[in-house]
Design an enzyme around this catalytic site. Sequence first.
Site, PDB file in Angstrom:
ATOM      1  N   ASP A  22       0.833  -1.194   0.000  1.00 36.85           N
ATOM      2  CA  ASP A  22       0.000   0.000   0.000  1.00 36.85           C
ATOM      3  C   ASP A  22       0.878   1.260   0.000  1.00 36.85           C
ATOM      4  OD1 ASP A  22      -2.781   1.025   0.383  1.00 36.85           O
ATOM      5  OD2 ASP A  22      -1.926   1.853   2.223  1.00 36.85           O
TER       6      ASP A  22
ATOM      7  N   GLU B  40      14.852 -14.069   0.461  1.00 33.80           N
ATOM      8  CA  GLU B  40      15.102 -15.289   1.253  1.00 33.80           C
ATOM      9  C   GLU B  40      13.976 -16.308   1.060  1.00 33.80           C
ATOM     10  OE1 GLU B  40      15.859 -14.494   5.387  1.00 33.80           O
ATOM     11  OE2 GLU B  40      16.884 -12.621   4.857  1.00 33.80           O
TER      12      GLU B  40
END
Length: 531
Positions: free
Chosen positions: A216, A266
């Site tokens: 957002d 990751e």
Amino acid sequence: MRRSGESEQGPPFAATDTEWWHQATFYQVYVRSFADFDGDGVGDLEGIHSRLGYLELLGVDALWLTPFFTSPMADHGYDVADPRDVDPVFGDLAGFDRLVADAHKHGIKVTIDLVPNHTSDLHPWFVEALESPPYSAARDRYIFRDGRAGGAQPPNNWVSVFGGPAWTRVADEQWYLHLFAPQQPDLNWADDEVRADLERTLRFWLDRGADGFRIDVAHGMAKPAELPDMDLRAVGVIGDHDFYDPRFDDDGVHDIHRMIRKVMDEYPGAMAVGEVWVTDNHRLANYLRSDELHLGFNFRLVLAEFDAAAVRTAIEESLRTAATADAPPAWTLSNHDVWREVSRYGGGEVGTRRARAMALVELALPGVVFVYNGEELGLPNVDLPDWALQDPMWERSGHTDRGRDNCRVPIPWEGDLPPFGFSPGDETWLPMPAEWAALTVERQLEDADSTLSLYRQAIELRKTHDAFAGDALEWYGAPEGCFAYRRKGGGLICALNMSDIAVPLPPGEVLLASGPLDEGYLPPDTAAWLV
Ligand code: NOJ
């Protein structure tokens, strides 16, 4: 239509296994409005779970769920009080886990909203900030300042996106910044704890199996330290302008995106798409550098009028941005913040015809497409009575801006009367119009010519047909008010007629059309796919 000089566009969006999103069709679930399982009139996670079969039938690859986190709902969930828990209105964490696991079984990825620019005013941090003295560490997580003119005037002239000043004064006379509602205080991204907390939130949801995030206000967060005045001519201008607006797109934001990307890297396969209301191609491309966002919404199609030249320009500019960034373009025609396209393009039958045509234009493009729930049903905006309006924009604007509730009315699923299977209860959080009986999922599934059937076919073809291969487009010469482009790799042709008269179709076999064709002619407000 005649073929003209080729203009090669678009980068090679070669996808690996972890880049499942490169050509994906996403479906935005506005959680409050999609499906209500528990009968309180507000959509919930279990409601989505109960409709996974529908989403599979529609053929979408991934969902974007709007915020379902703990929230007092001043901005319907975009005011988050705990980013690592589910609001009871929407369900609980176990329900989220179930939804993700079962969506995956249906072959659908689940991405969720992240709201890093601000929190709720009821977030424990903000409560603590109000209880703490000026200049304290607790206040420093947000943007508190002394006022101007002896303290009585806000620290600068910034205006809230929802109307009125972007500053609110607290009891000890300091002011705090909120680019949106006063219940959404902006975080101070120079604060280490703020960064550490977002990292925790990212890991929390990725560890639970989320496939990524929609971020957002991804062009917000960072603010220039001296908080200079803005050029007030920027207020309310969406799209291209040159007015100085330091509220957004500060260069410091890229460092935050690099931090986010580092965590995401990751988790192989995880992706992030940013809500970046930046139209300058180069500035937008900056967000898509290889160590920042994977995707950035390009809002040019939302902003373009129903006009062939305007839509073509929107497509070309978006492809230019994507090529600069070496990232797939992310297309969208609407979302929970803007008018639904049926209404934007004129409403009624004309608006529906045009929205269907634009759906084919969009779904033929290379890159990623986001479909907003209800778009596939051809839902229009709803003229809601004053008493029903809930969007903070309505109050903040002094009842001059009716806000965004009109594009957020719940989805009609089945039956002849409201709430059309949206909820087992009678009341829905926004009233549903009786005439939506003709637009329910149930009705449209039975009708081969419905907007839903058009979307299903288009999404299926986009996913499976060889004609959609490749990332580059070439444009054909076309009559006034029309255009046609061809996917250079696979050869799909998409022709659109926005003029008032029927025009000859380009040569080829018609794969799909947004409306009836007329013996080799493409009628007005119609698009066709050919091979
Ligand atoms: C953008 C969201 O899409 C909108 O609904 C929300 O009001 C603002 N950001 C503030 O979070």
